[in-house]
Write a protein that holds these residues in place. Sequence first.
Motif, PDB file in Angstrom:
ATOM      1  N   ALA A 113       0.832  -1.207   0.000  1.00 17.95           N
ATOM      2  CA  ALA A 113       0.000   0.000   0.000  1.00 17.95           C
ATOM      3  C   ALA A 113       0.866   1.258   0.000  1.00 17.95           C
ATOM      4  CB  ALA A 113      -0.914   0.008   1.226  1.00 17.95           C
ATOM      5  N   PRO A 114       0.377   2.311  -0.657  1.00 17.82           N
ATOM      6  CA  PRO A 114       1.108   3.579  -0.613  1.00 17.82           C
ATOM      7  C   PRO A 114       1.045   4.197   0.787  1.00 17.82           C
ATOM      8  CG  PRO A 114      -0.965   3.847  -1.785  1.00 17.82           C
ATOM      9  CD  PRO A 114      -0.825   2.389  -1.465  1.00 17.82           C
ATOM     10  N   GLN A 115       2.006   5.020   1.076  1.00 16.99           N
ATOM     11  CA  GLN A 115       2.076   5.669   2.382  1.00 16.99           C
ATOM     12  C   GLN A 115       0.791   6.431   2.681  1.00 16.99           C
ATOM     13  OE1 GLN A 115       5.584   8.031   3.010  1.00 16.99           O
ATOM     14  NE2 GLN A 115       4.798   8.966   4.865  1.00 16.99           N
ATOM     15  N   SER A 116       0.208   7.052   1.683  1.00 22.16           N
ATOM     16  CA  SER A 116      -1.016   7.824   1.907  1.00 22.16           C
ATOM     17  C   SER A 116      -2.150   6.933   2.422  1.00 22.16           C
ATOM     18  CB  SER A 116      -1.440   8.535   0.622  1.00 22.16           C
ATOM     19  OG  SER A 116      -1.698   7.596  -0.411  1.00 22.16           O
ATOM     20  N   ARG A 117      -2.243   5.720   1.931  1.00 19.19           N
ATOM     21  CA  ARG A 117      -3.293   4.799   2.393  1.00 19.19           C
ATOM     22  C   ARG A 117      -3.019   4.391   3.835  1.00 19.19           C
ATOM     23  NH1 ARG A 117      -7.245   1.405  -0.671  1.00 19.19           N
ATOM     24  NH2 ARG A 117      -6.569   3.039  -2.046  1.00 19.19           N
ATOM     25  N   LEU A 118      -1.753   4.141   4.142  1.00 19.71           N
ATOM     26  CA  LEU A 118      -1.406   3.794   5.520  1.00 19.71           C
ATOM     27  C   LEU A 118      -1.775   4.935   6.462  1.00 19.71           C
ATOM     28  CD1 LEU A 118       2.088   2.124   4.966  1.00 19.71           C
ATOM     29  CD2 LEU A 118      -0.101   0.971   5.331  1.00 19.71           C
ATOM     30  N   GLN A 119      -1.501   6.161   6.040  1.00 20.04           N
ATOM     31  CA  GLN A 119      -1.791   7.327   6.864  1.00 20.04           C
ATOM     32  C   GLN A 119      -3.294   7.565   7.021  1.00 20.04           C
ATOM     33  OE1 GLN A 119       0.552  10.084   4.504  1.00 20.04           O
ATOM     34  NE2 GLN A 119       2.036  10.294   6.167  1.00 20.04           N
ATOM     35  N   ARG A 120      -4.067   7.176   6.028  1.00 19.95           N
ATOM     36  CA  ARG A 120      -5.522   7.383   6.096  1.00 19.95           C
ATOM     37  C   ARG A 120      -6.228   6.344   6.957  1.00 19.95           C
ATOM     38  NH1 ARG A 120      -5.149   8.374   0.339  1.00 19.95           N
ATOM     39  NH2 ARG A 120      -5.971   6.278   0.053  1.00 19.95           N
ATOM     40  N   GLY A 121      -5.515   5.494   7.599  1.00 22.82           N
ATOM     41  CA  GLY A 121      -6.132   4.596   8.558  1.00 22.82           C
ATOM     42  C   GLY A 121      -5.829   3.124   8.404  1.00 22.82           C
ATOM     43  N   ALA A 122      -5.228   2.719   7.296  1.00 21.16           N
ATOM     44  CA  ALA A 122      -4.950   1.294   7.106  1.00 21.16           C
ATOM     45  C   ALA A 122      -3.988   0.775   8.176  1.00 21.16           C
ATOM     46  CB  ALA A 122      -4.392   1.033   5.710  1.00 21.16           C
ATOM     47  N   ALA A 123      -2.972   1.550   8.486  1.00 19.85           N
ATOM     48  CA  ALA A 123      -1.999   1.115   9.502  1.00 19.85           C
ATOM     49  C   ALA A 123      -2.638   1.072  10.884  1.00 19.85           C
ATOM     50  CB  ALA A 123      -0.784   2.039   9.495  1.00 19.85           C
ATOM     51  N   ALA A 124      -3.466   2.049  11.187  1.00 18.92           N
ATOM     52  CA  ALA A 124      -4.141   2.060  12.489  1.00 18.92           C
ATOM     53  C   ALA A 124      -5.089   0.879  12.621  1.00 18.92           C
ATOM     54  CB  ALA A 124      -4.898   3.373  12.676  1.00 18.92           C
ATOM     55  N   GLU A 125      -5.784   0.558  11.548  1.00 20.05           N
ATOM     56  CA  GLU A 125      -6.686  -0.605  11.557  1.00 20.05           C
ATOM     57  C   GLU A 125      -5.888  -1.889  11.786  1.00 20.05           C
ATOM     58  OE1 GLU A 125     -10.013  -2.400  11.898  1.00 20.05           O
ATOM     59  OE2 GLU A 125     -10.157  -0.328  11.232  1.00 20.05           O
TER      60      GLU A 125
ATOM     61  N   GLN B  76     -10.324 -10.565   8.525  1.00 20.90           N
ATOM     62  CA  GLN B  76     -10.957 -10.257   7.244  1.00 20.90           C
ATOM     63  C   GLN B  76     -11.707  -8.933   7.293  1.00 20.90           C
ATOM     64  OE1 GLN B  76     -13.121 -13.933   6.912  1.00 20.90           O
ATOM     65  NE2 GLN B  76     -11.571 -14.856   5.580  1.00 20.90           N
ATOM     66  N   GLU B  77     -12.432  -8.687   8.363  1.00 19.43           N
ATOM     67  CA  GLU B  77     -13.179  -7.438   8.495  1.00 19.43           C
ATOM     68  C   GLU B  77     -12.238  -6.241   8.644  1.00 19.43           C
ATOM     69  OE1 GLU B  77     -15.930  -8.102  11.709  1.00 19.43           O
ATOM     70  OE2 GLU B  77     -17.251  -9.304  10.426  1.00 19.43           O
ATOM     71  N   ALA B  78     -11.145  -6.414   9.361  1.00 18.26           N
ATOM     72  CA  ALA B  78     -10.166  -5.329   9.508  1.00 18.26           C
ATOM     73  C   ALA B  78      -9.534  -4.993   8.166  1.00 18.26           C
ATOM     74  CB  ALA B  78      -9.088  -5.714  10.528  1.00 18.26           C
ATOM     75  N   GLN B  79      -9.251  -6.002   7.377  1.00 19.95           N
ATOM     76  CA  GLN B  79      -8.669  -5.749   6.061  1.00 19.95           C
ATOM     77  C   GLN B  79      -9.645  -4.955   5.190  1.00 19.95           C
ATOM     78  OE1 GLN B  79      -7.003  -9.098   3.965  1.00 19.95           O
ATOM     79  NE2 GLN B  79      -6.573  -7.876   2.163  1.00 19.95           N
ATOM     80  N   LYS B  80     -10.906  -5.305   5.250  1.00 20.42           N
ATOM     81  CA  LYS B  80     -11.910  -4.556   4.485  1.00 20.42           C
ATOM     82  C   LYS B  80     -11.972  -3.098   4.947  1.00 20.42           C
ATOM     83  CE  LYS B  80     -14.887  -8.494   3.542  1.00 20.42           C
ATOM     84  NZ  LYS B  80     -16.122  -9.187   3.928  1.00 20.42           N
ATOM     85  N   ARG B  81     -11.996  -2.889   6.260  1.00 21.28           N
ATOM     86  CA  ARG B  81     -12.033  -1.515   6.777  1.00 21.28           C
ATOM     87  C   ARG B  81     -10.779  -0.735   6.406  1.00 21.28           C
ATOM     88  NH1 ARG B  81     -14.071  -4.303  11.264  1.00 21.28           N
ATOM     89  NH2 ARG B  81     -12.054  -4.165  12.314  1.00 21.28           N
ATOM     90  N   ALA B  82      -9.645  -1.435   6.340  1.00 21.85           N
ATOM     91  CA  ALA B  82      -8.384  -0.786   6.000  1.00 21.85           C
ATOM     92  C   ALA B  82      -8.332  -0.399   4.517  1.00 21.85           C
ATOM     93  CB  ALA B  82      -7.203  -1.693   6.345  1.00 21.85           C
ATOM     94  N   GLY B  83      -9.130  -1.071   3.720  1.00 24.67           N
ATOM     95  CA  GLY B  83      -9.176  -0.748   2.301  1.00 24.67           C
ATOM     96  C   GLY B  83      -7.969  -1.212   1.509  1.00 24.67           C
ATOM     97  N   VAL B  84      -7.375  -2.285   1.960  1.00 23.26           N
ATOM     98  CA  VAL B  84      -6.213  -2.837   1.225  1.00 23.26           C
ATOM     99  C   VAL B  84      -6.481  -4.263   0.791  1.00 23.26           C
ATOM    100  CG1 VAL B  84      -4.498  -1.354   2.313  1.00 23.26           C
ATOM    101  CG2 VAL B  84      -5.033  -3.543   3.356  1.00 23.26           C
TER     102      VAL B  84
END
Length: 103
Positions: A21-33, A95-103
């Motif tokens: 994932a790009p850094q921007s996606r991680l910053q938008r919540g994927a990493a926190a999820e 699985q649900e966390a991955q969906k919420r993370a959008g990756v």
Amino acid sequence: MLDTTPLTRAVDHFADRLRAAPQSRLQRGAAAEALGVARELSRRAQRLEDPSAAPREMPDVGMFAAADQITVAGHDLALALKDEADLAEALTLVQEAQKRAGV
């Protein structure tokens, strides 16, 4: 012996998607999820391994470590699991966390 392959595959897939994932996606919540679910998986593993001890919280060591944290926590839980229902619940969490993370 419980076959935890579905959980380890799901955890590894989520981690691979985070690494790609790009850094921007991680910053938008994927990493926190990912960190949130890693912490939950870690708590579950600790409770199974030593029910009398208070679980320790997995630290936030930065968004670029989230993939490694979910991998470690997921694989630790997979080793500790003994019950099919607990496995199914953990798999759903990932699985649900991955969906919420959008990756």
